[in-house]
Design a protein around this motif. Structure first.
Motif, PDB file in Angstrom:
ATOM      1  N   MET A 279       0.849  -1.195   0.000  1.00 38.87           N
ATOM      2  CA  MET A 279       0.000   0.000   0.000  1.00 38.87           C
ATOM      3  C   MET A 279       0.889   1.252   0.000  1.00 38.87           C
ATOM      4  O   MET A 279       1.867   1.325   0.729  1.00 38.87           O
ATOM      5  CB  MET A 279      -0.916   0.006   1.219  1.00 38.87           C
ATOM      6  N   ARG A 280       0.512   2.185  -0.809  1.00 36.89           N
ATOM      7  CA  ARG A 280       1.271   3.430  -0.950  1.00 36.89           C
ATOM      8  C   ARG A 280       0.322   4.600  -0.674  1.00 36.89           C
ATOM      9  O   ARG A 280      -0.703   4.748  -1.345  1.00 36.89           O
ATOM     10  CB  ARG A 280       1.843   3.512  -2.360  1.00 36.89           C
ATOM     11  N   TYR A 281       0.672   5.408   0.330  1.00 39.67           N
ATOM     12  CA  TYR A 281      -0.183   6.513   0.754  1.00 39.67           C
ATOM     13  C   TYR A 281       0.459   7.862   0.421  1.00 39.67           C
ATOM     14  O   TYR A 281       1.669   8.044   0.621  1.00 39.67           O
ATOM     15  CB  TYR A 281      -0.400   6.477   2.265  1.00 39.67           C
TER      16      TYR A 281
ATOM     17  N   SER B 290       1.206   8.032  -8.071  1.00 34.50           N
ATOM     18  CA  SER B 290       0.242   6.920  -8.136  1.00 34.50           C
ATOM     19  C   SER B 290      -0.008   6.262  -6.783  1.00 34.50           C
ATOM     20  O   SER B 290       0.156   5.041  -6.625  1.00 34.50           O
ATOM     21  CB  SER B 290       0.723   5.865  -9.141  1.00 34.50           C
TER      22      SER B 290
ATOM     23  N   ASP C  25      -2.050   4.583  -3.642  1.00 32.89           N
ATOM     24  CA  ASP C  25      -3.283   3.804  -3.534  1.00 32.89           C
ATOM     25  C   ASP C  25      -4.369   4.591  -2.813  1.00 32.89           C
ATOM     26  O   ASP C  25      -5.555   4.432  -3.111  1.00 32.89           O
ATOM     27  CB  ASP C  25      -3.007   2.506  -2.772  1.00 32.89           C
ATOM     28  N   GLN C  26      -3.945   5.423  -1.851  1.00 36.02           N
ATOM     29  CA  GLN C  26      -4.897   6.262  -1.126  1.00 36.02           C
ATOM     30  C   GLN C  26      -4.283   7.621  -0.839  1.00 36.02           C
ATOM     31  O   GLN C  26      -3.066   7.741  -0.659  1.00 36.02           O
ATOM     32  CB  GLN C  26      -5.310   5.606   0.199  1.00 36.02           C
TER      33      GLN C  26
ATOM     34  N   ASP D 211       5.301   4.485   1.815  1.00 40.44           N
ATOM     35  CA  ASP D 211       5.235   3.231   1.069  1.00 40.44           C
ATOM     36  C   ASP D 211       5.329   2.087   2.073  1.00 40.44           C
ATOM     37  O   ASP D 211       6.399   1.820   2.631  1.00 40.44           O
ATOM     38  CB  ASP D 211       6.383   3.168   0.059  1.00 40.44           C
TER      39      ASP D 211
END
Length: 243
Positions: free
Chosen positions: A1-3, A27, A29-30, A204
């Motif tokens: 997951m990448r914030y 890019s 994810d949230q 990340d």
């Protein structure tokens, strides 16, 4: 997951648009927002609209809360108070309703994250983490590995080991199992660390990295809008100075 984590946009649409452009390349994810969407700047409704369109989680900030009459504005300095009163007159009923339903804090359990605008300790009091002592006290009020905050407009990574030792990191850190973290992501719309560039953070989870990033924007356009709106010269001047 990448914030991607943003905070303290403060109605600065030009700064926010540039950050959103950068996020297209990141890019994530949230997108997480830690509050103070409004206050100080000239485009409160537009910034709220963009947050609604782009952010997955949004926390309320003190300026957001004050602009809908839920925080006493008497404790603000005169410049901030004037800007809040101006913002009150600009906000649509739809956007006021949106701000009213935002929480003070939340957690993302699966990734061991705690999100708050001001401090984990009594977030509704709108206190600050300015010192090592402040940080040590606030580590007691969340259990997650990472707490993301805003509010001071000064980006910093505060790292605490198992014995309570503190390390201060300025821009980038490896997230490891032996430490916990309080990470201030800085301000999109009104940085106060001597750097006028908009700030945001990328976390990340898979790579166990967090990085505070900066991007320049056309602050002169924001200043022109502020002047047209009758916002004080003090607030107009400071965004060019990063203070």
């Amino acid at each position: 997951m990448r914030y991607a984590i943003v905070s303290d946009i403060h109605s600065n649409l030009e700064a926010f648009n540039i950050v959103l452009f950068e996020l297209e390349g990141e890019s994530p994810d949230q997108v997480l927002c830690l509050g103070d969407i409004v206050g100080y700047g000239p485009d409160p409704n537009e910034c709220i609209t963009k947050i609604r369109e782009t952010a997955n989680i949004v926390i309320v900030g003190n300026h957001d809360h004050a602009a809908i009459g839920l925080t006493d504005i008497s404790y603000f300095n005169p410049y901030a108070r004037d800007a809040i009163e101006w913002t009150m007159g600009e906000l649509s009923e739809k956007e006021k309703g949106y701000l009213k339903q935002l929480p003070f804090n939340t957690e993302i359990t699966k990734d061991d994250l705690f999100l708050v605008h001001s401090t984990p300790k009594r977030p509704q009091n709108w206190n600050y983490i300015f010192t090592v002592e402040d940080a040590i006290e606030n580590f007691r009020y969340f259990t997650q590995r990472i707490c993301f905050i805003g509010h001071s407009h000064v980006p910093v990574i505060i790292k605490m080991d198992n014995s309570g030792g503190i390390e201060i990191i300025s821009e980038e850190a490896i997230i490891d199992e032996e430490h916990r973290y309080i990470i201030n992501v800085g301000s999109v719309g009104q940085p106060r660390d001597g750097n006028a560039d908009a700030a945001y953070a990328i976390f990340d989870k898979e790579r166990s990295t967090v990085k505070i990033k900066r991007v320049s924007y056309n602050y002169k356009k924001t200043q022109e809008k502020m002047k047209k709106a009758g916002i004080s010269d003090y607030l107009i001047d400071r965004i060019a100075l990063g203070r």
